[in-house]
Design a protein around this motif. Structure first.
Motif, PDB file in Angstrom:
ATOM      1  N   ALA A 123       0.824  -1.204   0.000  1.00 39.59           N
ATOM      2  CA  ALA A 123       0.000   0.000   0.000  1.00 39.59           C
ATOM      3  C   ALA A 123       0.859   1.255   0.000  1.00 39.59           C
ATOM      4  CB  ALA A 123      -0.919  -0.020   1.220  1.00 39.59           C
ATOM      5  N   GLN A 124       1.963   1.234   0.724  1.00 38.84           N
ATOM      6  CA  GLN A 124       2.857   2.400   0.745  1.00 38.84           C
ATOM      7  C   GLN A 124       3.491   2.612  -0.620  1.00 38.84           C
ATOM      8  OE1 GLN A 124       5.628   1.767   3.927  1.00 38.84           O
ATOM      9  NE2 GLN A 124       4.065   1.932   5.541  1.00 38.84           N
ATOM     10  N   GLU A 125       3.815   1.515  -1.288  1.00 38.66           N
ATOM     11  CA  GLU A 125       4.449   1.634  -2.605  1.00 38.66           C
ATOM     12  C   GLU A 125       3.501   2.230  -3.630  1.00 38.66           C
ATOM     13  OE1 GLU A 125       6.531  -1.248  -5.988  1.00 38.66           O
ATOM     14  OE2 GLU A 125       5.910  -2.072  -4.045  1.00 38.66           O
ATOM     15  N   PHE A 126       2.252   1.842  -3.580  1.00 40.95           N
ATOM     16  CA  PHE A 126       1.280   2.313  -4.571  1.00 40.95           C
ATOM     17  C   PHE A 126       0.437   3.478  -4.039  1.00 40.95           C
ATOM     18  CE2 PHE A 126       2.127  -2.097  -5.820  1.00 40.95           C
ATOM     19  CZ  PHE A 126       2.411  -1.943  -7.161  1.00 40.95           C
ATOM     20  N   THR A 169     -12.523  -2.552  -5.074  1.00 41.31           N
ATOM     21  CA  THR A 169     -13.193  -1.425  -5.734  1.00 41.31           C
ATOM     22  C   THR A 169     -12.472  -0.101  -5.513  1.00 41.31           C
ATOM     23  OG1 THR A 169     -14.613  -1.189  -3.777  1.00 41.31           O
ATOM     24  CG2 THR A 169     -15.457  -2.531  -5.584  1.00 41.31           C
ATOM     25  N   GLY A 170     -11.688  -0.006  -4.426  1.00 36.76           N
ATOM     26  CA  GLY A 170     -11.007   1.259  -4.139  1.00 36.76           C
ATOM     27  C   GLY A 170      -9.510   1.215  -4.329  1.00 36.76           C
ATOM     28  N   THR A 171      -9.011   0.203  -5.047  1.00 32.98           N
ATOM     29  CA  THR A 171      -7.561   0.053  -5.227  1.00 32.98           C
ATOM     30  C   THR A 171      -7.064   0.583  -6.569  1.00 32.98           C
ATOM     31  OG1 THR A 171      -7.824  -2.182  -6.111  1.00 32.98           O
ATOM     32  CG2 THR A 171      -7.566  -1.967  -3.726  1.00 32.98           C
ATOM     33  N   GLY A 172      -7.946   1.162  -7.348  1.00 32.09           N
ATOM     34  CA  GLY A 172      -7.525   1.697  -8.643  1.00 32.09           C
ATOM     35  C   GLY A 172      -7.107   0.625  -9.626  1.00 32.09           C
ATOM     36  N   GLY A 173      -7.723  -0.540  -9.575  1.00 28.22           N
ATOM     37  CA  GLY A 173      -7.398  -1.637 -10.475  1.00 28.22           C
ATOM     38  C   GLY A 173      -6.311  -2.560  -9.961  1.00 28.22           C
ATOM     39  N   LEU A 174      -5.690  -2.240  -8.855  1.00 25.84           N
ATOM     40  CA  LEU A 174      -4.651  -3.083  -8.276  1.00 25.84           C
ATOM     41  C   LEU A 174      -5.298  -4.269  -7.558  1.00 25.84           C
ATOM     42  CD1 LEU A 174      -1.500  -3.081  -7.794  1.00 25.84           C
ATOM     43  CD2 LEU A 174      -2.035  -2.157  -5.533  1.00 25.84           C
ATOM     44  N   ILE A 179      -2.118  -5.511  -1.273  1.00 26.15           N
ATOM     45  CA  ILE A 179      -2.049  -4.554  -0.157  1.00 26.15           C
ATOM     46  C   ILE A 179      -2.683  -5.136   1.109  1.00 26.15           C
ATOM     47  CG2 ILE A 179      -1.947  -2.518  -1.652  1.00 26.15           C
ATOM     48  CD1 ILE A 179      -4.929  -2.123  -1.203  1.00 26.15           C
ATOM     49  N   GLY A 180      -2.791  -6.441   1.161  1.00 22.07           N
ATOM     50  CA  GLY A 180      -3.241  -7.099   2.375  1.00 22.07           C
ATOM     51  C   GLY A 180      -4.722  -7.360   2.491  1.00 22.07           C
TER      52      GLY A 180
END
Length: 238
Positions: A123-126, A169-174, A179-180
């Motif tokens: 999550a910190q990376e993205f 839905t809130g990861t921007g497609g990731l 991110i856990g």
């Protein structure tokens, strides 16, 4: 008559005093009868009041169907390494009382929340720190009414079915697993709860349902506690 008019006062007093015991005896004989009549009247009033209460209870719980809807709250862990989050949601359901106090309920819910993933390296990376998540449940099972009162009613239910989780839905497609978060998908849901109803009338009540919800997102078990609160509408009088 002249003798009575001019009779001495002691003689008249003796005559009146001889009448007094007779009056006292008559009053004592009538007093028990009066107490008995009053007691019987009170018993009739109580009986009529109890009859009215039983009639209202019968009118309230003689409906075959009830529909309930409202909002809810759930404490949920969105990933094995993430902290619990607060979710708010909605619920709606219908119950068919097939025999006496035993019914079959169908229940639908939706929960929404925002997670905190800032401690996860991915999550910190993205630069994804608070993505939104949601879950939906579709369950059915038995419901039993174990107390029927004038103002209060108690029911219990155990439901099972399918749940669907949206964690990406809130990861921007990731992919959410980077991110856990748990992966999106359908899982088995089981819930158990006990409801308390406050009757506003024979066909309307306010309901509070503390409950426990078991899910298995990510092939691990989540033990979620929460509650539902809403309105109950009864119809289909039998």
């Amino acid at each position: 008559m002249a003798f009575l008019l001019f009779a001495p006062a002691p003689m008249r007093a003796q005559d009146s005093s001889s009448q007094q015991p007779q009056q006292d005896q008559s009053a004592q004989q009538n007093n028990p009868n009066r107490v008995s009549v009053l007691r019987q009247a009170q018993e009739r009033v109580r009986a009529r009041r109890q009859q009215r209460i039983q009639q209202i209870i019968q009118d309230t719980y003689s409906h075959k169907y009830e529909v309930y809807f409202g909002g809810g709250y759930q404490r949920f862990r969105p990933g094995n390494t993430l902290q619990h989050v607060n979710e708010s949601g909605w619920n709606v359901g219908i119950t068919d009382y097939i025999h006496g106090n035993l019914g079959v309920a169908a229940d639908f819910r939706g929960y929404y929340g925002t997670t905190y993933t800032g401690t996860n390296p991915g999550a910190q990376e993205f630069h994804i720190f608070a993505p939104s998540i949601s879950q939906y449940t579709f369950m059915a099972g038995p419901q039993y009414r174990f107390y029927r009162g004038l103002h209060w009613g108690w029911t219990g239910q155990v439901l099972a079915g399918v749940g669907h989780g949206n964690f990406g839905t809130g990861t921007g497609g990731l992919p959410p697993t980077l991110i856990g978060l748990y992966p999106d998908g359908n899982v088995v849901n089981v819930t158990a709860g006990a409801s308390v109803d406050y009757n506003l009338g024979p066909g309307l009540a306010i309901r509070l349902t503390p409950n426990y919800l078991l899910t298995d997102y990510g092939s691990t078990l989540q033990h979620n506690a929460g509650f539902e609160m809403g309105v109950v509408y009864r119809f289909g009088r039998r």
